[in-house]
Design an enzyme around this catalytic site. Structure first.
Site, mmCIF file in Angstrom:
data_model
loop_
_atom_site.group_PDB
_atom_site.id
_atom_site.type_symbol
_atom_site.label_atom_id
_atom_site.label_comp_id
_atom_site.label_asym_id
_atom_site.label_seq_id
_atom_site.Cartn_x
_atom_site.Cartn_y
_atom_site.Cartn_z
ATOM 1 N N GLU A 184 0.824 -1.214 0.000
ATOM 2 C CA GLU A 184 0.000 0.000 0.000
ATOM 3 C C GLU A 184 0.853 1.256 0.000
ATOM 4 O OE1 GLU A 184 -2.558 -3.219 0.535
ATOM 5 O OE2 GLU A 184 -0.768 -2.751 1.718
ATOM 6 N N HIS B 222 -10.493 -6.667 7.717
ATOM 7 C CA HIS B 222 -11.329 -6.667 6.521
ATOM 8 C C HIS B 222 -12.668 -5.965 6.758
ATOM 9 C CE1 HIS B 222 -8.450 -9.882 5.785
ATOM 10 N NE2 HIS B 222 -8.798 -9.884 4.507
#
Length: 336
Positions: free
Chosen positions: A60, A129
């Protein structure tokens, strides 16, 4: 009008943005050949090529850093963070670079970067998540933070985010990806509601209920349920978390005299806290009762089997409404 799921509406909005501007580039893990974990970018690599829909390494920080370099060179990168809880390795780039470069350069450098992020719970996923990290970014000057709640808004708002010269954190309620709604694919962005303006999605006169993302539908359901009990709730879809459209909320609270705010993120230091403080300052003389927050609990996101106890639901929201009205309720004493 075309009936689309929320996920497909974002896909079509991305397709229109890619077709309309050669400088739009998509970056993310598995977004090309696979079409993304939620298939939101399905088919775009085949249509626009691997140089505009780029499968990146699993980093990321690297993805966001690459987007910064592309923005410097005049591109409009659209970054997908695969899951909300994966954003933290790129957090430094977002808050220390993306958010500040325009200000630091005295306006000479723009960062027209869109960071797409599935957020929130309700899909039975594991830790990392199902996060709700919006308050981190709303606290950071220089970032716009928006959340769509329905296909029509998703289609328009993703295009508005890409067209913006400001960096935009674009939050997508993952448990709503498959919910269908009507979308006007011929609509002009110039005529669409700006992404920074809230929507009154249900009119009411006794309580103002403010939320965003996946909980907008739950709030609307609460308004219907409350109406059967003789209580009139006005529901506002915030749409933009930073900046906030306070004018719409103020106008509602000045009429209803009561405010309830609900979001999935924890209560401590959350978006609801800022809304409560600001509306109290602006509408103190109109409030008939203290504002109420109905939020996720201040805990790490729980295991999938327990998430229904963590996420605000119809009963907890109606309990919050009862507390704002000073009415006895079945959940009295249960922390919201």
């Amino acid at each position: 009008m075309t009936t689309l799921t929320l996920g497909k509406a974002i896909n079509e909005g991305l397709r229109r943005a890619l077709a309309g501007e050669d400088k739009v580039v998509l970056l993310g893990e598995d977004i090309g050949t696979l079409g993304g974990v939620f298939r939101v970018t399905d088919g775009l690599k085949a249509e626009f090529g691997e140089h505009r829909v780029v499968d990146t390494p699993l980093s990321e920080a690297g993805i966001v850093g690459t987007a910064v370099g592309l923005a410097y060179r005049g591109f409009r990168p659209v970054v997908e963070i695969q899951f909300d809880g994966f954003v933290y390795p790129g957090f430094d780039q977002l808050v220390a670079q993306v958010a500040k470069l325009h200000y630091r350069s005295r306006g000479n450098v723009r960062m027209p970067i869109t960071i797409r992020m599935p957020f929130g719970g309700g899909i039975g996923a594991a830790e990392h998540h199902s996060e709700s990290p919006e308050a981190y970014f709303a606290h950071t000057a220089g970032l716009r933070v928006v959340a769509c709640s329905n296909p029509a808004d998703a289609y328009v708002m993703i295009q508005q985010a890409i067209a913006s010269d400001d960096p935009v954190i674009f939050l997508e309620p993952k448990r709503r990806y498959h919910v269908k709604g009507e979308v006007d694919e011929t609509a002009s962005l110039a005529d669409a509601k700006p992404m920074g303006v809230a929507s009154v999605v249900a009119s009411g006169s006794e309580v103002t209920l403010v939320t965003y993302g996946a909980l907008v539908q739950t709030a609307r359901d609460a308004a219907v349920a409350a109406a059967e009990d003789g209580v009139s709730i006005e529901v506002i879809d915030l749409r933009s978390i930073s900046p906030v459209d306070y004018a719409t909320i103020e106008a509602s609270v000045r009429r209803t005299g009561r405010l309830v705010i609900t979001h999935e993120a924890g209560q401590q230091g959350g978006v609801g806290a800022e809304l409560v403080a600001s509306i109290t300052e602006r509408c103190f003389e109109f409030l008939e009762a203290a504002p109420v927050r109905v939020t996720g609990h201040d805990i790490p996101y729980p295991p999938a089997k327990l998430e229904r106890h963590h996420l605000p639901d119809l009963d907890r929201i109606l309990d919050g409404v009862d507390r704002a009205l000073g009415r006895p309720n079945s959940l009295s004493g249960v922390e919201a």
